[in-house]
Design a protein around this motif. Sequence first.
Motif, PDB file in Angstrom:
ATOM      1  N   VAL A 297       0.794  -1.225   0.000  1.00  0.00           N
ATOM      2  CA  VAL A 297       0.000   0.000   0.000  1.00  0.00           C
ATOM      3  C   VAL A 297       0.830   1.281   0.000  1.00  0.00           C
ATOM      4  CG1 VAL A 297      -2.049  -1.050   1.008  1.00  0.00           C
ATOM      5  CG2 VAL A 297      -0.280  -0.121   2.513  1.00  0.00           C
ATOM      6  N   SER A 298       2.062   1.209   0.482  1.00  0.00           N
ATOM      7  CA  SER A 298       2.923   2.401   0.506  1.00  0.00           C
ATOM      8  C   SER A 298       3.475   2.739  -0.871  1.00  0.00           C
ATOM      9  CB  SER A 298       4.098   2.171   1.451  1.00  0.00           C
ATOM     10  OG  SER A 298       4.937   1.133   0.935  1.00  0.00           O
ATOM     11  N   GLY A 299       3.416   1.779  -1.798  1.00  0.00           N
ATOM     12  CA  GLY A 299       4.030   1.947  -3.101  1.00  0.00           C
ATOM     13  C   GLY A 299       5.309   1.149  -3.273  1.00  0.00           C
ATOM     14  N   ASP A 300       5.807   0.551  -2.179  1.00  0.00           N
ATOM     15  CA  ASP A 300       6.982  -0.317  -2.279  1.00  0.00           C
ATOM     16  C   ASP A 300       6.601  -1.572  -3.062  1.00  0.00           C
ATOM     17  OD1 ASP A 300       8.476   1.422  -0.697  1.00  0.00           O
ATOM     18  OD2 ASP A 300       7.994   0.359   1.158  1.00  0.00           O
ATOM     19  N   PRO A 301       7.432  -2.019  -4.005  1.00  0.00           N
ATOM     20  CA  PRO A 301       7.105  -3.220  -4.778  1.00  0.00           C
ATOM     21  C   PRO A 301       6.966  -4.456  -3.896  1.00  0.00           C
ATOM     22  CG  PRO A 301       8.850  -1.958  -5.850  1.00  0.00           C
ATOM     23  CD  PRO A 301       8.655  -1.358  -4.487  1.00  0.00           C
ATOM     24  N   ILE A 302       5.955  -5.263  -4.160  1.00  0.00           N
ATOM     25  CA  ILE A 302       5.745  -6.467  -3.356  1.00  0.00           C
ATOM     26  C   ILE A 302       6.946  -7.392  -3.457  1.00  0.00           C
ATOM     27  CG2 ILE A 302       4.490  -7.615  -5.242  1.00  0.00           C
ATOM     28  CD1 ILE A 302       3.979  -8.107  -1.429  1.00  0.00           C
ATOM     29  N   ILE A 303       7.601  -7.413  -4.607  1.00  0.00           N
ATOM     30  CA  ILE A 303       8.771  -8.283  -4.764  1.00  0.00           C
ATOM     31  C   ILE A 303       9.877  -7.886  -3.787  1.00  0.00           C
ATOM     32  CG2 ILE A 303      10.680  -8.825  -6.331  1.00  0.00           C
ATOM     33  CD1 ILE A 303       8.682  -9.041  -8.585  1.00  0.00           C
ATOM     34  N   GLU A 304      10.092  -6.588  -3.603  1.00  0.00           N
ATOM     35  CA  GLU A 304      11.132  -6.133  -2.674  1.00  0.00           C
ATOM     36  C   GLU A 304      10.748  -6.469  -1.229  1.00  0.00           C
ATOM     37  OE1 GLU A 304      12.086  -2.036  -3.331  1.00  0.00           O
ATOM     38  OE2 GLU A 304      12.391  -2.307  -5.497  1.00  0.00           O
ATOM     39  N   CYS A 305       9.473  -6.337  -0.923  1.00  0.00           N
ATOM     40  CA  CYS A 305       9.023  -6.654   0.437  1.00  0.00           C
ATOM     41  C   CYS A 305       9.146  -8.149   0.724  1.00  0.00           C
ATOM     42  CB  CYS A 305       7.578  -6.207   0.613  1.00  0.00           C
ATOM     43  SG  CYS A 305       7.356  -4.412   0.554  1.00  0.00           S
ATOM     44  N   ALA A 306       8.742  -8.965  -0.241  1.00  0.00           N
ATOM     45  CA  ALA A 306       8.846 -10.413  -0.063  1.00  0.00           C
ATOM     46  C   ALA A 306      10.298 -10.852   0.051  1.00  0.00           C
ATOM     47  CB  ALA A 306       8.158 -11.126  -1.223  1.00  0.00           C
ATOM     48  N   ASN A 307      11.171 -10.145  -0.643  1.00  0.00           N
ATOM     49  CA  ASN A 307      12.601 -10.449  -0.578  1.00  0.00           C
ATOM     50  C   ASN A 307      13.137 -10.231   0.833  1.00  0.00           C
ATOM     51  OD1 ASN A 307      14.694 -11.465  -2.061  1.00  0.00           O
ATOM     52  ND2 ASN A 307      15.402  -9.492  -2.811  1.00  0.00           N
ATOM     53  N   ILE A 308      12.674  -9.179   1.501  1.00  0.00           N
ATOM     54  CA  ILE A 308      13.083  -8.910   2.883  1.00  0.00           C
ATOM     55  C   ILE A 308      12.619 -10.053   3.785  1.00  0.00           C
ATOM     56  CG2 ILE A 308      12.686  -7.400   4.875  1.00  0.00           C
ATOM     57  CD1 ILE A 308      12.563  -5.052   2.860  1.00  0.00           C
ATOM     58  N   ALA A 309      11.379 -10.466   3.609  1.00  0.00           N
ATOM     59  CA  ALA A 309      10.856 -11.573   4.412  1.00  0.00           C
ATOM     60  C   ALA A 309      11.641 -12.854   4.144  1.00  0.00           C
ATOM     61  CB  ALA A 309       9.377 -11.782   4.102  1.00  0.00           C
ATOM     62  N   ASP A 310      11.965 -13.100   2.898  1.00  0.00           N
ATOM     63  CA  ASP A 310      12.695 -14.317   2.526  1.00  0.00           C
ATOM     64  C   ASP A 310      14.078 -14.367   3.170  1.00  0.00           C
ATOM     65  OD1 ASP A 310      12.909 -16.734   0.682  1.00  0.00           O
ATOM     66  OD2 ASP A 310      14.666 -15.577   0.065  1.00  0.00           O
ATOM     67  N   SER A 311      14.643 -13.192   3.445  1.00  0.00           N
ATOM     68  CA  SER A 311      16.005 -13.136   3.993  1.00  0.00           C
ATOM     69  C   SER A 311      16.093 -13.595   5.433  1.00  0.00           C
ATOM     70  CB  SER A 311      16.546 -11.702   3.900  1.00  0.00           C
ATOM     71  OG  SER A 311      15.890 -10.851   4.848  1.00  0.00           O
ATOM     72  N   CYS A 312      14.965 -13.711   6.111  1.00  0.00           N
ATOM     73  CA  CYS A 312      14.943 -14.026   7.545  1.00  0.00           C
ATOM     74  C   CYS A 312      14.628 -15.496   7.764  1.00  0.00           C
ATOM     75  CB  CYS A 312      13.902 -13.153   8.247  1.00  0.00           C
ATOM     76  SG  CYS A 312      13.792 -13.424  10.026  1.00  0.00           S
ATOM     77  N   SER A 313      15.519 -16.197   8.450  1.00  0.00           N
ATOM     78  CA  SER A 313      15.335 -17.634   8.650  1.00  0.00           C
ATOM     79  C   SER A 313      14.133 -17.956   9.534  1.00  0.00           C
ATOM     80  CB  SER A 313      16.603 -18.246   9.260  1.00  0.00           C
ATOM     81  OG  SER A 313      16.862 -17.682  10.539  1.00  0.00           O
ATOM     82  N   GLN A 314      13.711 -17.015  10.388  1.00  0.00           N
ATOM     83  CA  GLN A 314      12.560 -17.264  11.256  1.00  0.00           C
ATOM     84  C   GLN A 314      11.236 -17.164  10.504  1.00  0.00           C
ATOM     85  OE1 GLN A 314      14.417 -18.683  13.971  1.00  0.00           O
ATOM     86  NE2 GLN A 314      12.467 -18.081  14.869  1.00  0.00           N
ATOM     87  N   VAL A 315      11.246 -16.559   9.345  1.00  0.00           N
ATOM     88  CA  VAL A 315      10.016 -16.398   8.564  1.00  0.00           C
ATOM     89  C   VAL A 315       9.755 -17.688   7.796  1.00  0.00           C
ATOM     90  CG1 VAL A 315       8.891 -15.131   6.703  1.00  0.00           C
ATOM     91  CG2 VAL A 315      10.253 -13.906   8.411  1.00  0.00           C
ATOM     92  N   VAL A 316       8.609 -18.319   8.078  1.00  0.00           N
ATOM     93  CA  VAL A 316       8.299 -19.617   7.481  1.00  0.00           C
ATOM     94  C   VAL A 316       7.199 -19.544   6.433  1.00  0.00           C
ATOM     95  CG1 VAL A 316       9.094 -20.891   9.499  1.00  0.00           C
ATOM     96  CG2 VAL A 316       6.685 -20.175   9.359  1.00  0.00           C
ATOM     97  N   ALA A 317       6.606 -18.359   6.238  1.00  0.00           N
ATOM     98  CA  ALA A 317       5.620 -18.160   5.178  1.00  0.00           C
ATOM     99  C   ALA A 317       5.559 -16.673   4.859  1.00  0.00           C
ATOM    100  CB  ALA A 317       4.244 -18.673   5.584  1.00  0.00           C
ATOM    101  N   VAL A 318       5.272 -16.372   3.608  1.00  0.00           N
ATOM    102  CA  VAL A 318       5.193 -14.986   3.131  1.00  0.00           C
ATOM    103  C   VAL A 318       3.906 -14.845   2.336  1.00  0.00           C
ATOM    104  CG1 VAL A 318       6.335 -13.159   1.822  1.00  0.00           C
ATOM    105  CG2 VAL A 318       7.704 -14.957   2.908  1.00  0.00           C
ATOM    106  N   GLY A 319       3.214 -13.732   2.519  1.00  0.00           N
ATOM    107  CA  GLY A 319       1.989 -13.617   1.756  1.00  0.00           C
ATOM    108  C   GLY A 319       1.286 -12.287   1.845  1.00  0.00           C
ATOM    109  N   ILE A 320      -0.029 -12.362   1.687  1.00  0.00           N
ATOM    110  CA  ILE A 320      -0.880 -11.186   1.529  1.00  0.00           C
ATOM    111  C   ILE A 320      -2.115 -11.329   2.403  1.00  0.00           C
ATOM    112  CG2 ILE A 320      -2.307  -9.884  -0.102  1.00  0.00           C
ATOM    113  CD1 ILE A 320       0.613  -9.590  -0.735  1.00  0.00           C
ATOM    114  N   ASN A 321      -2.492 -10.253   3.084  1.00  0.00           N
ATOM    115  CA  ASN A 321      -3.783 -10.240   3.764  1.00  0.00           C
ATOM    116  C   ASN A 321      -4.456  -8.888   3.569  1.00  0.00           C
ATOM    117  OD1 ASN A 321      -1.934  -9.045   5.940  1.00  0.00           O
ATOM    118  ND2 ASN A 321      -3.915  -8.870   6.974  1.00  0.00           N
TER     119      ASN A 321
END
Length: 337
Positions: free
Chosen positions: A225-249
């Motif tokens: 919603v801020s205008g940041d690309p979803i791909i860049e945001c998902a990439n940040i989540a992917d970088s963290c080993s504690q994150v076990v799922a990435v998505g949209i709500n």
Amino acid sequence: MGLEGVEPSSFMADFLAGCGGYAVVDGGLATELERHGQDLNDPLWSAKCLISFPQLVRRVHLDYLEAGANVIISASYQATIQGFEAKGLSVEEAETLIKRSVEIACEAREIYLQRCAKGYWDFFDSPKIDRHPVLVAASVGSYVAYLADGSEYSGNYGASMTLETLKEFHRRRLQILANSGADLIAFETIPNKLEAQAYVELLKEENIDIPAWFSFSSTDGTNVVSGDPIIECANIADSCSQVVAVGINCTPPRLIHGLILSIRKVTNKPVIIYPNSGETYNGETKQWEKTRGETEEDFVSYVGKWRDAGACLFGGCCRTTPNTIRAISRVLFDKSS
């Protein structure tokens, strides 16, 4: 339940395998509490009921479990120390209520599992649910959620917002929720890259030992919603080993398919999606406004397409109901109606 001590890398894979390949997440909490007669036109939103009607929160959790949910999300989205203090509560009272949000969800799970063990469902018009474990996710809303003005739907935090400010805002709540008995942390409706990065750093700094998922929101199907690309945001989540799922709500159903495809370009982690009903939240009027003619049937008709695109966990957000979740479960597991 049954996943204690599992490494984050295998946590979600093991859970999904135990569920039959896909998992069902619950639906809207606050809007369901409103349907039961609660007035949530309050800065605390659903967290208000942690004070006044905790038994109703437990009932709604149980309704979703009965409808087929494998994951229920605590009523802590807008439960912040700062928000409770603004209502006149002490820090200690605020911390107790934040922890209590998870305890209530765990109580609902225990009641549900006991009923399953006793064959309770034989006498009700509900599908038998034998896909265990059932997970409790501790909800963490964004920084501006506690302002209760809909700012999480714009993601505009202003030029003065810093990473450190966000981390300090969330730190204590995250510590409490990580030690509350929840199975994982659900960072929800993340509106921008900055807050996602704050969560990643907090998970590392606080040595959080339970898994997390990151779910973002979008209004255009390409960016958060801020205008940041979803791909860049998902990439940040992917970088963290504690994150076990990435998505949209809390995103219109019609936008979900393209967002799943974008997320899968940058992560192999399971994709979780739990859209809203297709309506738009007006932060000024504090009302949900119909923007398209989508119905609950339309929402459910997308599920097969989302599954084919690569999503693994499916649920609903604002304005969805136990009926929505029951229908999703039927689609995923070919249940007769």
